[in-house]
Motif scaffolding. Structure first.
Motif, PDB file in Angstrom:
ATOM      1  N   ARG A   1     -35.091  46.056  -3.447  1.00 57.57           N
ATOM      2  CA  ARG A   1     -36.517  45.929  -3.756  1.00 57.57           C
ATOM      3  C   ARG A   1     -36.775  46.095  -5.246  1.00 57.57           C
ATOM      4  NH1 ARG A   1     -41.188  50.015  -2.625  1.00 57.57           N
ATOM      5  NH2 ARG A   1     -42.964  48.674  -3.006  1.00 57.57           N
ATOM      6  N   GLN A   2     -36.139  47.099  -5.862  1.00 60.10           N
ATOM      7  CA  GLN A   2     -36.335  47.330  -7.296  1.00 60.10           C
ATOM      8  C   GLN A   2     -35.820  46.159  -8.126  1.00 60.10           C
ATOM      9  OE1 GLN A   2     -34.226  51.015  -7.630  1.00 60.10           O
ATOM     10  NE2 GLN A   2     -36.111  52.233  -7.671  1.00 60.10           N
ATOM     11  N   VAL A   3     -34.656  45.644  -7.768  1.00 58.95           N
ATOM     12  CA  VAL A   3     -34.093  44.515  -8.502  1.00 58.95           C
ATOM     13  C   VAL A   3     -34.990  43.289  -8.346  1.00 58.95           C
ATOM     14  CG1 VAL A   3     -32.126  42.935  -8.655  1.00 58.95           C
ATOM     15  CG2 VAL A   3     -31.735  45.376  -8.303  1.00 58.95           C
ATOM     16  N   ALA A   4     -35.476  43.047  -7.137  1.00 60.06           N
ATOM     17  CA  ALA A   4     -36.348  41.897  -6.894  1.00 60.06           C
ATOM     18  C   ALA A   4     -37.629  42.004  -7.717  1.00 60.06           C
ATOM     19  CB  ALA A   4     -36.671  41.792  -5.409  1.00 60.06           C
ATOM     20  N   GLN A   5     -38.180  43.191  -7.822  1.00 60.81           N
ATOM     21  CA  GLN A   5     -39.398  43.367  -8.616  1.00 60.81           C
ATOM     22  C   GLN A   5     -39.125  43.167 -10.103  1.00 60.81           C
ATOM     23  OE1 GLN A   5     -40.837  47.236  -7.512  1.00 60.81           O
ATOM     24  NE2 GLN A   5     -42.119  46.425  -5.869  1.00 60.81           N
ATOM     25  N   ARG A   6     -38.031  43.704 -10.591  1.00 57.64           N
ATOM     26  CA  ARG A   6     -37.727  43.572 -12.015  1.00 57.64           C
ATOM     27  C   ARG A   6     -37.435  42.134 -12.406  1.00 57.64           C
ATOM     28  NH1 ARG A   6     -33.770  48.690 -12.218  1.00 57.64           N
ATOM     29  NH2 ARG A   6     -35.373  50.299 -12.290  1.00 57.64           N
ATOM     30  N   MET A   7     -36.729  41.423 -11.535  1.00 53.74           N
ATOM     31  CA  MET A   7     -36.345  40.043 -11.840  1.00 53.74           C
ATOM     32  C   MET A   7     -37.358  39.020 -11.347  1.00 53.74           C
ATOM     33  SD  MET A   7     -32.249  40.091 -11.119  1.00 53.74           S
ATOM     34  CE  MET A   7     -32.002  38.454 -11.767  1.00 53.74           C
ATOM     35  N   GLU A   8     -38.413  39.489 -10.665  1.00 54.85           N
ATOM     36  CA  GLU A   8     -39.447  38.629 -10.071  1.00 54.85           C
ATOM     37  C   GLU A   8     -38.835  37.632  -9.102  1.00 54.85           C
ATOM     38  OE1 GLU A   8     -41.298  37.043 -13.627  1.00 54.85           O
ATOM     39  OE2 GLU A   8     -42.934  38.482 -13.357  1.00 54.85           O
ATOM     40  N   ARG A   9     -37.946  38.108  -8.264  1.00 60.69           N
ATOM     41  CA  ARG A   9     -37.255  37.272  -7.301  1.00 60.69           C
ATOM     42  C   ARG A   9     -37.553  37.745  -5.890  1.00 60.69           C
ATOM     43  NH1 ARG A   9     -33.190  34.413 -10.195  1.00 60.69           N
ATOM     44  NH2 ARG A   9     -33.864  34.591 -12.330  1.00 60.69           N
ATOM     45  N   ASN A  10     -37.239  36.873  -4.928  1.00 57.91           N
ATOM     46  CA  ASN A  10     -37.367  37.234  -3.527  1.00 57.91           C
ATOM     47  C   ASN A  10     -36.255  38.212  -3.176  1.00 57.91           C
ATOM     48  OD1 ASN A  10     -39.492  35.419  -3.079  1.00 57.91           O
ATOM     49  ND2 ASN A  10     -38.039  33.753  -2.792  1.00 57.91           N
ATOM     50  N   GLN A  11     -36.543  39.124  -2.262  1.00 60.12           N
ATOM     51  CA  GLN A  11     -35.535  40.097  -1.870  1.00 60.12           C
ATOM     52  C   GLN A  11     -34.361  39.425  -1.169  1.00 60.12           C
ATOM     53  OE1 GLN A  11     -37.158  43.444   0.221  1.00 60.12           O
ATOM     54  NE2 GLN A  11     -38.748  43.775  -1.312  1.00 60.12           N
ATOM     55  N   LEU A  12     -34.628  38.360  -0.416  1.00 61.53           N
ATOM     56  CA  LEU A  12     -33.560  37.631   0.256  1.00 61.53           C
ATOM     57  C   LEU A  12     -32.596  37.016  -0.765  1.00 61.53           C
ATOM     58  CD1 LEU A  12     -32.419  36.625   2.936  1.00 61.53           C
ATOM     59  CD2 LEU A  12     -33.913  34.655   2.743  1.00 61.53           C
ATOM     60  N   TRP A  13     -33.131  36.528  -1.875  1.00 62.13           N
ATOM     61  CA  TRP A  13     -32.281  35.977  -2.928  1.00 62.13           C
ATOM     62  C   TRP A  13     -31.367  37.055  -3.484  1.00 62.13           C
ATOM     63  CZ3 TRP A  13     -31.621  37.040  -8.145  1.00 62.13           C
ATOM     64  CH2 TRP A  13     -30.918  36.101  -8.875  1.00 62.13           C
ATOM     65  N   VAL A  14     -31.930  38.234  -3.746  1.00 62.67           N
ATOM     66  CA  VAL A  14     -31.130  39.339  -4.294  1.00 62.67           C
ATOM     67  C   VAL A  14     -30.013  39.715  -3.323  1.00 62.67           C
ATOM     68  CG1 VAL A  14     -31.189  41.748  -5.066  1.00 62.67           C
ATOM     69  CG2 VAL A  14     -33.052  40.200  -5.681  1.00 62.67           C
ATOM     70  N   LYS A  15     -30.332  39.791  -2.041  1.00 63.46           N
ATOM     71  CA  LYS A  15     -29.312  40.133  -1.038  1.00 63.46           C
ATOM     72  C   LYS A  15     -28.199  39.104  -1.001  1.00 63.46           C
ATOM     73  CE  LYS A  15     -32.464  42.559   2.024  1.00 63.46           C
ATOM     74  NZ  LYS A  15     -33.161  42.523   3.320  1.00 63.46           N
ATOM     75  N   GLU A  16     -28.554  37.829  -1.011  1.00 60.48           N
ATOM     76  CA  GLU A  16     -27.543  36.776  -0.967  1.00 60.48           C
ATOM     77  C   GLU A  16     -26.676  36.766  -2.218  1.00 60.48           C
ATOM     78  OE1 GLU A  16     -28.327  32.789   0.182  1.00 60.48           O
ATOM     79  OE2 GLU A  16     -29.841  33.406   1.636  1.00 60.48           O
ATOM     80  N   MET A  17     -27.290  36.963  -3.376  1.00 63.75           N
ATOM     81  CA  MET A  17     -26.515  36.956  -4.606  1.00 63.75           C
ATOM     82  C   MET A  17     -25.602  38.164  -4.691  1.00 63.75           C
ATOM     83  SD  MET A  17     -27.227  34.177  -5.987  1.00 63.75           S
ATOM     84  CE  MET A  17     -27.810  33.351  -4.532  1.00 63.75           C
ATOM     85  N   ARG A  18     -26.023  39.304  -4.161  1.00 58.66           N
ATOM     86  CA  ARG A  18     -25.140  40.469  -4.140  1.00 58.66           C
ATOM     87  C   ARG A  18     -23.949  40.237  -3.231  1.00 58.66           C
ATOM     88  NH1 ARG A  18     -28.708  46.028  -4.491  1.00 58.66           N
ATOM     89  NH2 ARG A  18     -29.021  45.896  -6.734  1.00 58.66           N
TER      90      ARG A  18
END
Length: 122
Positions: free
Chosen positions: A102-119
């Protein structure tokens, strides 16, 4: 509709002057083809917005980057089957490695699903 009006006027003028399309001179045919292959003015912006969505940006971020309203951005959101990333995106993800999704998504202005997939891809 305005793109089609110009093409229609060209075709009607050519038919009135030369008759059937088989009798048209080559320059007239080429001009008709050129007019028929045009895209609306906002196609480039739509493609840019789609590229931003595929990189996982939120509707607000896309609207701000495209200098448009959030309504405009939300109406152009495609169905995303696979997200993409750039080297800079991966660098930021590595920088925020210990933070929550959630924190990464907010900082990068991205969807949380995108952050999960990229991780998962890292």
């Amino acid at each position: 509709m305005s793109l089609n009006a110009e093409l229609l006027a060209h075709i009607q003028a050519a038919e009135a002057k030369y008759g059937h399309v088989a009798d048209w001179p080559e320059p007239v045919v080429q001009e008709a083809r050129k007019l028929s292959n045009r895209e609306p003015d906002d196609v480039a912006q739509r493609k840019d917005a789609e590229w931003l969505y595929r990189r996982g940006f939120t509707i607000r971020a896309v609207a701000r980057k495209m200098h448009r309203s959030t309504d405009w951005a939300s109406r152009r959101k495609p169905v995303i089957e696979e997200y993409i990333y750039t080297d800079d995106d991966l660098e930021y993800l590595r920088l925020y490695d210990g933070d929550s999704v959630r924190q990464v998504a907010q900082r990068m202005e991205r969807n949380q699903l995108w952050v999960k997939e990229m991780r998962r891809k890292l």
